[in-house]
Design a protein around this motif. Structure first.
Motif, PDB file in Angstrom:
ATOM      1  N   LYS A  97      32.797 -37.037   3.144  1.00 46.66           N
ATOM      2  CA  LYS A  97      32.307 -35.802   2.536  1.00 46.66           C
ATOM      3  C   LYS A  97      32.631 -34.593   3.395  1.00 46.66           C
ATOM      4  O   LYS A  97      32.549 -34.635   4.620  1.00 46.66           O
ATOM      5  N   SER A  98      32.987 -33.474   2.727  1.00 47.67           N
ATOM      6  CA  SER A  98      33.085 -32.167   3.350  1.00 47.67           C
ATOM      7  C   SER A  98      32.091 -31.253   2.640  1.00 47.67           C
ATOM      8  O   SER A  98      31.933 -31.343   1.419  1.00 47.67           O
ATOM      9  N   GLY A  99      31.437 -30.362   3.373  1.00 49.62           N
ATOM     10  CA  GLY A  99      30.352 -29.560   2.819  1.00 49.62           C
ATOM     11  C   GLY A  99      30.824 -28.471   1.870  1.00 49.62           C
ATOM     12  O   GLY A  99      32.004 -28.101   1.818  1.00 49.62           O
ATOM     13  N   VAL A 110      37.756 -31.290 -13.919  1.00 46.86           N
ATOM     14  CA  VAL A 110      36.452 -31.572 -14.524  1.00 46.86           C
ATOM     15  C   VAL A 110      35.352 -30.772 -13.830  1.00 46.86           C
ATOM     16  O   VAL A 110      34.388 -30.341 -14.472  1.00 46.86           O
ATOM     17  N   SER A 111      35.486 -30.528 -12.545  1.00 44.58           N
ATOM     18  CA  SER A 111      34.447 -29.811 -11.798  1.00 44.58           C
ATOM     19  C   SER A 111      34.331 -28.352 -12.217  1.00 44.58           C
ATOM     20  O   SER A 111      33.346 -27.696 -11.872  1.00 44.58           O
ATOM     21  N   ASN A 141      27.182 -37.840  -5.880  1.00 45.05           N
ATOM     22  CA  ASN A 141      27.154 -38.101  -7.313  1.00 45.05           C
ATOM     23  C   ASN A 141      27.432 -36.797  -8.059  1.00 45.05           C
ATOM     24  O   ASN A 141      26.694 -35.823  -7.915  1.00 45.05           O
ATOM     25  N   GLN A 142      28.498 -36.777  -8.823  1.00 44.52           N
ATOM     26  CA  GLN A 142      28.896 -35.595  -9.573  1.00 44.52           C
ATOM     27  C   GLN A 142      29.073 -35.954 -11.040  1.00 44.52           C
ATOM     28  O   GLN A 142      29.378 -37.109 -11.374  1.00 44.52           O
ATOM     29  N   MET A 182      32.514 -30.458  -0.976  1.00 46.30           N
ATOM     30  CA  MET A 182      33.561 -29.451  -1.018  1.00 46.30           C
ATOM     31  C   MET A 182      33.920 -29.065  -2.451  1.00 46.30           C
ATOM     32  O   MET A 182      34.171 -27.889  -2.747  1.00 46.30           O
ATOM     33  N   GLU A 183      33.956 -30.025  -3.332  1.00 50.40           N
ATOM     34  CA  GLU A 183      34.282 -29.760  -4.733  1.00 50.40           C
ATOM     35  C   GLU A 183      33.286 -28.798  -5.355  1.00 50.40           C
ATOM     36  O   GLU A 183      33.677 -27.881  -6.104  1.00 50.40           O
ATOM     37  N   ASN A 184      32.006 -28.958  -5.065  1.00 50.68           N
ATOM     38  CA  ASN A 184      30.979 -28.067  -5.601  1.00 50.68           C
ATOM     39  C   ASN A 184      31.120 -26.650  -5.059  1.00 50.68           C
ATOM     40  O   ASN A 184      30.974 -25.673  -5.804  1.00 50.68           O
TER      41      ASN A 184
END
Length: 459
Positions: free
Chosen positions: A17-19, A244-245, A346-347, A142-144
């Motif tokens: 994970k990256s923040g 999708v994000s 979880n996304q 990171m995606e968020n």
């Protein structure tokens, strides 16, 4: 529907994970004459800068409000005012992206209020666009954070009501974090081939891909999407939202523009690329250029050439949700199967994956899954290099960070040409593994003396 399973471990021992702040900073790198301002401790920006320099091998403009114990307790709005004033006077940016961290979010800092007070007390800096983004690193990934910045652009800079006019040649292209500068450059060429003017957001093709070629080091981003074009996004004839994000970005843009909004999960399969090209054909009214038809034909030929190597291949994925969706669809379209899939958080996009199960965990969880169900290839970031070496499984580097190979940050995976090159890369990996298998000698093979063989030959 995909089964999403959480790891039972109380902590991550080998995280992938990256923040969120890293995602927002990466997206800010694609805005013109921009400098990200991290509202947190100095270590928050230093940590991010190290990762980006290792990944892109380029200097990264990044500043911090330098919160310390006293301001963390008593309030750090003065730090924001001082940082904004210093940046505006010394660097003359066009855009400042003010983003939060876990420290400032836990403190309860109101970035919007701080910017409003700064505007009132410093009217001479009103020409500088200041974008506020909430990116707590104790939530999401990171995606968020990347998606949050694009959502803030639409909410804060695009008028809520559609404009009266429409620009018949301009097309908005919102791209998720899975698109490298090489991918973005290829997509731009597709759009321009139809006589359209793409507004790519964010645009990393110049700012993070050889941007020092136009001069010496700059404290601001070079290249990127101009603020003027972002304020005119509602006037474009069409909007493509790829990833999708970015579903909320599409939902925010639809009432703000008069053009059609096209949503695509990725451009990593022939089906999705054909849909993208057909939409460009419909919007522009032009025929598909010959060079694009040729690229599609080259991809079909590559699929035939690599079919024998990839058919039945088993892969393991460890990445963000958008990358999991792209790689899993790509694998299934080429006859491969995803035997293991691990996501950092979880996304919403995970539920739509065409895999049986996704584990929310880290690389240690991936190692446990691989022990139970081996794979032919691992798709993950550079943190998985040690795991791949220990298991003697090839690692296909994807995601962030990629720090142990040169040029990986701009490798093209999307589009007809990107899919074709990826097929050859994976086909060569599988062929290399096959040729290194020991030659099988049957225990039933009969051994003939050398004399008998000579007599049979008539010597």
């Amino acid at each position: 529907m995909t089964q999403v399973v959480r790891s039972v471990k109380p902590l991550a021992t080998s995280p992938i994970k990256s923040g969120q702040p890293l995602g927002a900073i990466l997206a800010a790198m694609g805005l013109e004459h921009c400098i990200p301002l991290v509202h947190g401790a100095q270590g928050c920006s230093a940590f991010a800068k190290v990762f980006f320099i290792q990944h892109f091998h380029e200097p990264v403009p990044l500043q911090s409000t330098a919160m310390e114990p006293i301001t963390t307790i008593m309030g750090a709005d003065d730090n924001i005012y001082a940082a904004l004033e210093t940046l505006c006077e010394r660097n003359t940016p066009r855009i400042i992206v003010l983003l939060s961290t876990g420290l400032s979010e836990a403190q309860g800092s109101d970035l919007g209020r701080a910017v409003t007070l700064f505007r009132a007390s410093h009217p001479k800096h009103r020409q500088v666009g200041i974008l506020t983004v909430s990116t707590p690193d104790f939530y999401g990934s990171m995606e968020n954070g990347y998606a949050a910045l694009l959502e803030s652009v639409v909410q804060q800079w695009v008028p809520a009501e559609p404009s009266a006019g429409i620009r018949s040649k301009r097309v908005n292209i919102f791209l998720s974090h899975m698109f490298t500068p090489g991918d973005q450059e290829l997509i731009r060429s597709y759009v321009e081939a139809f006589g359209l003017q793409p507004v790519i957001l964010p645009d990393l093709t110049q700012s993070m891909d050889g941007h020092l070629a136009v001069g010496d080091y700059s404290s601001l981003t070079q290249g990127g999407t101009p603020l003027r074009l972002m304020e005119q996004l509602g006037q474009s004839v069409a909007t493509f939202v790829i990833g999708v994000s970015l579903a909320r970005v599409a939902a925010l843009m639809e009432p703000r523009g008069r053009g059609v909004c096209v949503r695509l999960p990725h451009l990593m399969t022939l089906t999705q690329m054909d849909e993208f090209i057909q939409q460009l054909h419909r919007i522009s009214g032009r025929e598909v250029p010959a060079w694009i038809e040729r690229q599609r034909g080259q991809l079909l030929d590559a699929m035939i050439d690599c079919h024998g190597e990839l058919q039945g291949g088993r892969i393991a994925l460890a990445a963000e949700a958008d990358l999991l969706r792209g790689w899993s669809d790509f694998a299934l379209s080429q006859g491969m199967s995803v035997v293991n899939a691990v996501a950092p958080v979880n996304q919403p996009g995970l539920a739509a994956l065409q895999v049986d199960k996704v584990t929310i965990g880290d690389l240690e969880d991936l190692a446990d899954l691989l022990d139970a169900t081996p794979a032919d290839m691992i798709f993950a970031n550079s943190h998985a290099a040690d795991l791949a070496e220990r298991l003697d499984v090839p690692l296909v580097r994807t995601g962030f960070p990629l720090y142990d190979r040169l040029g990986e940050f701009r490798r093209t995976r999307q589009g007809y040409a990107g899919i074709r090159d990826t097929l050859f890369d994976l086909g060569n990996i599988m062929r290399h593994r096959h040729h290194h298998q020991p030659v099988y000698h049957s225990p039933l093979k009969q051994q003939f003396p050398a004399v008998s063989r000579a007599q049979d030959a008539g010597l």
